[in-house]
Design a protein around this motif. Structure first.
Motif, PDB file in Angstrom:
ATOM      1  N   MET A   1     -15.081   1.553 -13.409  1.00 21.06           N
ATOM      2  CA  MET A   1     -14.965   1.726 -12.045  1.00 21.06           C
ATOM      3  C   MET A   1     -14.006   2.187 -11.315  1.00 21.06           C
ATOM      4  N   ARG A   2     -13.776   4.490  -9.965  1.00 27.85           N
ATOM      5  CA  ARG A   2     -12.529   4.276  -9.784  1.00 27.85           C
ATOM      6  C   ARG A   2     -12.248   4.318  -8.275  1.00 27.85           C
ATOM      7  N   SER A   3     -11.615   4.336  -7.547  1.00 27.10           N
ATOM      8  CA  SER A   3     -11.059   4.058  -5.988  1.00 27.10           C
ATOM      9  C   SER A   3     -10.337   5.693  -5.792  1.00 27.10           C
ATOM     10  N   VAL A   4      -9.688   5.795  -4.728  1.00 26.03           N
ATOM     11  CA  VAL A   4      -9.204   6.785  -4.411  1.00 26.03           C
ATOM     12  C   VAL A   4      -8.375   6.153  -4.179  1.00 26.03           C
ATOM     13  N   LEU A   5      -7.429   6.323  -4.140  1.00 21.37           N
ATOM     14  CA  LEU A   5      -6.202   5.719  -3.088  1.00 21.37           C
ATOM     15  C   LEU A   5      -5.461   6.202  -2.759  1.00 21.37           C
ATOM     16  N   THR A   6      -5.341   6.136  -1.090  1.00 15.94           N
ATOM     17  CA  THR A   6      -4.623   7.803  -0.187  1.00 15.94           C
ATOM     18  C   THR A   6      -3.256   6.721   0.533  1.00 15.94           C
ATOM     19  N   CYS A   7      -1.874   7.278  -0.040  1.00 18.43           N
ATOM     20  CA  CYS A   7      -0.784   6.892   0.258  1.00 18.43           C
ATOM     21  C   CYS A   7      -0.705   7.662   2.004  1.00 18.43           C
ATOM     22  N   PRO A   8      -0.284   5.917   2.668  1.00 17.15           N
ATOM     23  CA  PRO A   8      -0.234   6.439   4.385  1.00 17.15           C
ATOM     24  C   PRO A   8       0.522   7.241   4.866  1.00 17.15           C
ATOM     25  N   GLN A   9       2.097   7.540   3.349  1.00 21.13           N
ATOM     26  CA  GLN A   9       3.013   8.289   3.716  1.00 21.13           C
ATOM     27  C   GLN A   9       2.843   9.341   3.833  1.00 21.13           C
ATOM     28  N   CYS A  10       2.291   9.942   2.586  1.00 19.87           N
ATOM     29  CA  CYS A  10       2.839  11.457   2.183  1.00 19.87           C
ATOM     30  C   CYS A  10       1.125  12.022   2.249  1.00 19.87           C
ATOM     31  N   GLY A  11      -0.246  11.131   2.506  1.00 15.10           N
ATOM     32  CA  GLY A  11      -1.512  11.801   2.075  1.00 15.10           C
ATOM     33  C   GLY A  11      -2.098  12.564   0.683  1.00 15.10           C
ATOM     34  N   HIS A  12      -1.290  11.935  -0.537  1.00 15.09           N
ATOM     35  CA  HIS A  12      -1.789  12.482  -1.418  1.00 15.09           C
ATOM     36  C   HIS A  12      -2.683  11.333  -2.048  1.00 15.09           C
ATOM     37  N   ALA A  13      -4.122  12.428  -2.717  1.00 15.74           N
ATOM     38  CA  ALA A  13      -4.781  11.169  -2.948  1.00 15.74           C
ATOM     39  C   ALA A  13      -4.603  11.275  -4.456  1.00 15.74           C
ATOM     40  N   GLU A  14      -4.765   9.669  -5.037  1.00 10.24           N
ATOM     41  CA  GLU A  14      -5.083   9.665  -6.530  1.00 10.24           C
ATOM     42  C   GLU A  14      -6.728   8.236  -6.596  1.00 10.24           C
ATOM     43  N   ALA A  15      -7.295   9.515  -7.737  1.00 11.70           N
ATOM     44  CA  ALA A  15      -8.430   8.366  -8.558  1.00 11.70           C
ATOM     45  C   ALA A  15      -7.531   7.562  -9.468  1.00 11.70           C
ATOM     46  N   ILE A  16      -7.649   6.571  -9.213  1.00 10.61           N
ATOM     47  CA  ILE A  16      -7.305   5.400 -10.081  1.00 10.61           C
ATOM     48  C   ILE A  16      -7.974   4.473 -10.531  1.00 10.61           C
ATOM     49  N   GLU A  17      -8.354   3.922 -11.933  1.00  6.01           N
ATOM     50  CA  GLU A  17      -9.416   2.961 -12.695  1.00  6.01           C
ATOM     51  C   GLU A  17      -8.617   1.226 -11.752  1.00  6.01           C
ATOM     52  N   MET A  18     -10.146   0.558 -11.299  1.00  2.42           N
ATOM     53  CA  MET A  18      -9.469  -0.648 -10.996  1.00  2.42           C
ATOM     54  C   MET A  18      -9.731  -1.634 -11.981  1.00  2.42           C
ATOM     55  N   PRO A  19      -8.892  -2.797 -11.690  1.00  2.00           N
ATOM     56  CA  PRO A  19      -8.982  -4.022 -12.739  1.00  2.00           C
ATOM     57  C   PRO A  19     -10.179  -4.427 -12.398  1.00  2.00           C
ATOM     58  N   LEU A  20     -10.880  -4.674 -13.323  1.00  4.19           N
ATOM     59  CA  LEU A  20     -12.265  -5.628 -13.370  1.00  4.19           C
ATOM     60  C   LEU A  20     -11.284  -7.298 -13.041  1.00  4.19           C
ATOM     61  N   ASP A  21     -10.900  -6.998 -13.204  1.00  2.07           N
ATOM     62  CA  ASP A  21     -10.311  -8.733 -13.253  1.00  2.07           C
ATOM     63  C   ASP A  21      -9.520  -9.898 -12.631  1.00  2.07           C
ATOM     64  N   HIS A  22      -8.818  -9.197 -11.884  1.00  3.54           N
ATOM     65  CA  HIS A  22      -7.691  -9.068 -11.077  1.00  3.54           C
ATOM     66  C   HIS A  22      -7.366  -8.026  -9.542  1.00  3.54           C
ATOM     67  N   CYS A  23      -6.731  -8.188  -8.603  1.00  5.59           N
ATOM     68  CA  CYS A  23      -5.806  -7.475  -8.304  1.00  5.59           C
ATOM     69  C   CYS A  23      -4.635  -6.601  -8.311  1.00  5.59           C
ATOM     70  N   LEU A  24      -4.656  -5.505  -7.495  1.00  6.16           N
ATOM     71  CA  LEU A  24      -3.552  -4.868  -7.958  1.00  6.16           C
ATOM     72  C   LEU A  24      -2.279  -4.928  -6.619  1.00  6.16           C
ATOM     73  N   PHE A  25      -1.849  -5.323  -6.524  1.00  3.08           N
ATOM     74  CA  PHE A  25      -0.647  -5.500  -5.572  1.00  3.08           C
ATOM     75  C   PHE A  25       0.523  -4.603  -5.061  1.00  3.08           C
ATOM     76  N   PHE A  26       0.476  -3.382  -6.444  1.00  2.00           N
ATOM     77  CA  PHE A  26       1.479  -2.841  -5.679  1.00  2.00           C
ATOM     78  C   PHE A  26       0.788  -1.172  -6.741  1.00  2.00           C
ATOM     79  N   HIS A  27       1.370  -0.145  -5.886  1.00  2.00           N
ATOM     80  CA  HIS A  27       1.189   1.426  -6.654  1.00  2.00           C
ATOM     81  C   HIS A  27       1.980   1.823  -6.311  1.00  2.00           C
ATOM     82  N   GLU A  28       2.749   3.234  -7.093  1.00  2.00           N
ATOM     83  CA  GLU A  28       3.951   4.162  -6.560  1.00  2.00           C
ATOM     84  C   GLU A  28       3.087   5.565  -6.588  1.00  2.00           C
TER      85      GLU A  28
END
Length: 72
Positions: free
Chosen positions: A1-28
């Motif tokens: 499963m993939r989700s597109v993260l969009t940075c609120p600072q610069c607007g950069h959008a990046e498709a990221i693979e979502m982990p199925l067994d835990h939440c992702l608290f931080f992303h650079e």
């Protein structure tokens, strides 16, 4: 499963693979280097900035099995 993260600072959008067994608290952001953190009330960066909510929210009726603690 993939989700597109969009940075609120610069607007950069990046498709990221979502982990199925835990939440992702931080992303650079690869656009500006900003460290994305969940907004207040969200369990992870996918719920705050993603095109899709995290897998636990999708499969467990809207609740995350790994709710973050208030200190994070």
């Amino acid at each position: 499963m993939r989700s597109v993260l969009t940075c609120p600072q610069c607007g950069h959008a990046e498709a990221i693979e979502m982990p199925l067994d835990h939440c992702l608290f931080f992303h650079e952001c690869t656009g500006c280097g900003e460290i994305l953190r969940p907004r207040s009330g969200d369990c992870c960066v996918f719920c705050s900035y993603g095109s899709m909510k995290c897998p636990p929210k999708q499969t467990e009726g809207g609740t995350c099995s790994a709710e973050r603690s208030p200190g994070l």
